[in-house]
Design a protein around this motif. Structure first.
Motif, PDB file in Angstrom:
ATOM      1  N   GLU A   1       0.840  -1.203   0.000  1.00 27.54           N
ATOM      2  CA  GLU A   1       0.000   0.000   0.000  1.00 27.54           C
ATOM      3  C   GLU A   1       0.875   1.253   0.000  1.00 27.54           C
ATOM      4  O   GLU A   1       0.584   2.225  -0.706  1.00 27.54           O
ATOM      5  N   HIS A   2       1.944   1.229   0.750  1.00 30.40           N
ATOM      6  CA  HIS A   2       2.851   2.380   0.809  1.00 30.40           C
ATOM      7  C   HIS A   2       3.695   2.483  -0.462  1.00 30.40           C
ATOM      8  O   HIS A   2       3.940   3.584  -0.964  1.00 30.40           O
TER       9      HIS A   2
ATOM     10  N   ARG B   1       1.499   4.197  -3.078  1.00 33.67           N
ATOM     11  CA  ARG B   1       1.386   5.655  -2.933  1.00 33.67           C
ATOM     12  C   ARG B   1       2.644   6.353  -3.443  1.00 33.67           C
ATOM     13  O   ARG B   1       2.580   7.343  -4.179  1.00 33.67           O
TER      14      ARG B   1
END
Length: 257
Positions: free
Chosen positions: A167-168, A171
């Motif tokens: 998820e990071h 981003r």
């Protein structure tokens, strides 16, 4: 205006020989993809990959099967190099590779921890890196994670933990690649009706998962059916391009964030 349709696009799908990966390949082919590279891990999945390539080729799609253990950075680089050599620079790169472990923290070994993070985290990171280096401008990158990112539950520490890093990565990559028009997202299905799910779950847990989603009663299996995930993936790598840097949980109301 930039064309964000799938028609004529070149696609790379990791873990594409069977289950969700194979369905994505068939779905994108049916919606106009021009060339598809099917990554598979090794000899155990070669037959499935070759059958899928033959099926796609029979339908007029340029298709190739490419093996590789993506737990090294060099393997990801080689996969993209082989893809470019075989079918050209990809427009769409989708990573479905994953490994699940359901085990209490107190019983988890260092070897299990390292294996989970190699498959779910390291492989995903270098896939995104190589996609960023090799995709055509205005391309799409999508990683498959898990709806357990929205769960409060025991026993999946290494699975959810190793996927949460993606998820990071998503981003950061969306910010770094955005100047080239590349969208980067992740999708987190609920527990899916595939062998990937059943290998870790006992009968009681299976029964629970089949009833846990708000829409379970309307699912073919009670679980997340892969046929319900493929349309979201198709949207996210085409007309859904304006959404970027996001992790979307698609699970019939199994978890939320």
């Amino acid at each position: 205006m930039t064309d964000h349709s799938i028609t004529g696009k070149t696609v790379l799908i990791t873990g594409g020989a069977k289950n969700l990966g194979a369905l994505i390949a068939r779905d994108l082919a049916a919606h106009g993809a021009g060339a598809i590279a099917i990554h598979h891990h090794g000899d155990a999945s070669k037959t499935d990959a070759d059958k899928l390539v033959a099926e796609l080729s029979g339908n007029g799609i340029t298709a190739v099967a490419l093996p590789g253990d993506l737990t090294s950075a060099g393997a990801s680089a080689q996969l993209f190099a082989d893809t470019v050599a075989a079918i050209g620079k990809p427009d769409i790169a989708i990573n479905t590779v994953g490994k699940v472990l359901k085990k209490p923290i107190l019983d988890t070994t260092e070897e299990e921890f390292d294996s989970m993070f190699a498959v779910n985290t390291k492989a995903a990171y270098f896939f995104i890196k190589e996609a960023g280096k090799n995709l055509n401008d205005n391309g799409k990158i999508l990683s498959v994670v898990t709806s357990l990112l929205g769960a409060y539950t025991p026993f999946y520490s290494t699975y959810a933990g190793s996927k949460s890093a993606v998820e990071h990565f998503t981003r950061a990559a969306s910010k770094e690649f955005g100047e080239r028009g590349i969208s980067v997202n992740a999708i987190g299905p609920g527990p899916m009706d595939t062998p990937f799910f059943y290998g870790q779950e006992g009968a009681d847990a299976v029964a629970y998962h089949k009833s846990a989603a708000a829409l379970s009663a309307f699912s073919r299996t009670g679980l997340t059916d892969i046929e319900d995930i493929a349309p979201y993936i198709r949207f996210m790598v085409s007309e859904g391009w304006w959404m970027t840097g996001q992790t979307i949980l698609v699970n019939g109301g199994y978890t939320t964030k």
